[in-house]
Enzyme design. Structure first.
Site, PDB file in Angstrom:
ATOM      1  N   GLY A   1      46.654  62.255  28.896  1.00 27.17           N
ATOM      2  CA  GLY A   1      47.129  62.870  30.130  1.00 27.17           C
ATOM      3  C   GLY A   1      46.005  63.430  30.986  1.00 27.17           C
TER       4      GLY A   1
ATOM      5  N   ASN B   1      54.626  72.743  30.801  1.00 24.92           N
ATOM      6  CA  ASN B   1      54.433  72.734  29.346  1.00 24.92           C
ATOM      7  C   ASN B   1      54.557  74.105  28.710  1.00 24.92           C
ATOM      8  OD1 ASN B   1      51.913  72.889  30.930  1.00 24.92           O
ATOM      9  ND2 ASN B   1      50.961  73.277  28.957  1.00 24.92           N
TER      10      ASN B   1
ATOM     11  N   GLN C   1      54.819  65.993  29.821  1.00 24.51           N
ATOM     12  CA  GLN C   1      55.876  66.567  28.965  1.00 24.51           C
ATOM     13  C   GLN C   1      57.197  65.812  29.091  1.00 24.51           C
ATOM     14  OE1 GLN C   1      55.687  68.792  26.568  1.00 24.51           O
ATOM     15  NE2 GLN C   1      53.594  69.466  26.915  1.00 24.51           N
TER      16      GLN C   1
ATOM     17  N   SER D   1      51.315  60.782  27.768  1.00 25.30           N
ATOM     18  CA  SER D   1      50.431  60.946  26.621  1.00 25.30           C
ATOM     19  C   SER D   1      51.241  60.731  25.349  1.00 25.30           C
ATOM     20  CB  SER D   1      49.836  62.352  26.660  1.00 25.30           C
ATOM     21  OG  SER D   1      48.830  62.470  25.700  1.00 25.30           O
ATOM     22  N   ALA D   2      50.845  59.729  24.550  1.00 25.64           N
ATOM     23  CA  ALA D   2      51.674  59.299  23.416  1.00 25.64           C
ATOM     24  C   ALA D   2      51.898  60.401  22.380  1.00 25.64           C
ATOM     25  CB  ALA D   2      51.030  58.083  22.751  1.00 25.64           C
ATOM     26  N   HIS D   3      50.923  61.305  22.238  1.00 20.13           N
ATOM     27  CA  HIS D   3      51.068  62.287  21.152  1.00 20.13           C
ATOM     28  C   HIS D   3      52.137  63.337  21.439  1.00 20.13           C
ATOM     29  CE1 HIS D   3      48.630  65.881  22.583  1.00 20.13           C
ATOM     30  NE2 HIS D   3      48.216  64.987  23.445  1.00 20.13           N
TER      31      HIS D   3
ATOM     32  N   THR E   1      36.366  48.666  25.867  1.00 18.76           N
ATOM     33  CA  THR E   1      37.265  47.947  24.951  1.00 18.76           C
ATOM     34  C   THR E   1      38.540  48.748  24.758  1.00 18.76           C
ATOM     35  OG1 THR E   1      35.375  46.951  23.872  1.00 18.76           O
ATOM     36  CG2 THR E   1      37.438  46.971  22.617  1.00 18.76           C
TER      37      THR E   1
ATOM     38  N   CYS F   1      46.630  74.063  24.995  1.00 18.99           N
ATOM     39  CA  CYS F   1      45.616  73.165  25.575  1.00 18.99           C
ATOM     40  C   CYS F   1      44.307  73.855  25.891  1.00 18.99           C
ATOM     41  CB  CYS F   1      46.161  72.506  26.825  1.00 18.99           C
ATOM     42  SG  CYS F   1      47.648  71.594  26.454  1.00 18.99           S
TER      43      CYS F   1
END
Ligand code: PLP
Length: 375
Positions: free
Chosen positions: A71, A152, A180, A200-202, A238, A328
């Site tokens: 993010g 958040n 979020q 953000s995947a987490h 990559t 954060c």
């Protein structure tokens, strides 16, 4: 005592099905997506299928989806590009944005590249849309509006369509930090006036270190990382192959189970609210808890006393993971800028509880009982 994890807005555990999907790309299918032999082509195919899947879920075009490191990178890129490539000279934001937004905006301002205005907040922490329209309509310069979809710390949700409509009316660029909500909300980007969103995947049972930047196809920005031309020349380097696979799989799962999971998690939030009120009458809540609010977040305050001063520490030694606001700030304990903006009361201790489908009412009962003994 087992650990109780109520800090899912900070990060979530990875879903075993996501890990299963990623595993082959960490082992036998390790090819570089840019290699032209079959290993490489297989990896390329996996990345592009992930992109298509993410685009379909968000109702966007695959060419609008870029994978990033998270993010923070996505918001930095969007905001910087709006100034550098789209001619925005005036940024309208709010004082309760994530630091990924605020620090980027403040840096651009410090360089003399933009003027920054902060929209007024209503008492419940929502953006004052009347004030926002006044600001947009009275500006003589090209505007970037950057406002987050769900806060958040307090969970408040922006009416993204209402803000999009205002941006459309006044021809402003619109970026929304949706970290979020991607994975916790059903987006329909083709029918939403927004130029950039982030993910953000987490935050939704995916891996850390992989994010999403949606760039609406009507706008063109320059590459933000130069090099080998990956991500259609926008972000060289990559690809994070297994991360991208994990992002797509986590989003597929969260979307497939959205109705049941969101309902269940909302029940937990409301249950905790009620249990706290019954057992600790001095508790108060931040934001629009039962209104426009993320179903994952419950933000609470307890009066500052000798006992509550050490609340987070005491919960921690009892294996209860919660946070004081946002996680954060790398563990920084200085007061949260969000709480300062909405209530600025140094006599309160703020605790954010944030839930996932893995939490239970029994855990809530245990945490409330523990709070009672601590406070
Ligand atoms: N924006 C919001 C609202 C967040 O909650 C977070 C993460 O905590 C971020 C941005 C940053 O995301 P990432 O950790 O993927 O860089």
């Amino acid at each position: 005592m087992n650990r109780i994890y109520f800090d899912n807005a900070a990060t979530t555990s990875i879903d075993p099905q996501v890990l299963d999907a990623m595993m082959p790309y960490l082992t036998e299918k390790f090819g570089n997506p840019s290699s032209i032999y079959s290993y490489g082509r297989e990896a390329r195919m996996a990345v592009e299928n992930s992109r298509k899947s993410v685009a379909k879920i968000l109702n966007a075009h695959p060419s609008e989806i870029f994978f990033t490191s998270g993010g923070t990178e996505s918001s930095n890129t969007a905001i910087t590009a709006a100034v550098r490539d789209l001619g925005c000279k005036h940024i309208i934001t709010s004082p309760i944005e994530h630091h990924a937004t605020l620090h980027t905006v403040q840096y651009l301002e410090s360089q003399g590249l933009v003027k920054v205005s902060y929209v007024r907040l209503l008492e419940n922490g929502h953006i004052d849309l009347v004030n926002l329209e006044e600001m947009i309509s009275s500006s003589t310069e090209k505007i970037l509006v950057t406002l987050m979809h769900a806060n958040n710390e307090i969970g408040n949700m922006l009416d993204i369509n209402a803000v999009g409509d205002l941006c459309k009316k006044y021809n402003a660029i619109f970026h929304s930090d949706t970290v979020q909500t991607v994975g916790h909300f059903l987006f329909d980007l083709k029918n939403t006036y927004v130029h950039f969103i982030t993910g953000s995947a987490h935050k939704f049972q995916g891996p850390k270190g992989v994010g999403l930047l949606y760039i609406n196809q009507d706008i063109k920005i320059k590459p933000h990382i130069y090099g080998g031309g990956q991500e259609r020349n926008m972000r060289a380097g990559t690809e994070n192959l297994y991360g991208i696979i994990g992002f797509a799989k986590a989003l597929e799962l969260s979307t497939k189970n959205y109705d049941t999971d969101s309902e269940y998690i909302r029940t937990l939030k409301y249950y905790m609210h009620d249990k706290l009120k019954q057992n600790i009458p001095s508790v108060t809540f931040n934001g629009d808890t039962f209104g426009k609010s993320a179903y994952t977040i419950l933000s609470t305050n307890f009066p500052l006393t000798e006992k509550s001063e050490m609340l987070l520490y005491n919960l921690d030694i009892n294996h209860i993971c919660v946070s004081g606001g946002s996680a954060c700030a790398s563990g920084a304990s200085q007061g949260s800028h969000v709480m300062q903006a909405i209530n600025n009361n140094s006599n309160l201790i703020t605790v954010r509880f944030s839930f996932s489908k893995l939490n239970t009412k029994q855990e809530i009962d245990m945490v409330v009982a523990k709070l009672k003994t601590i406070l």
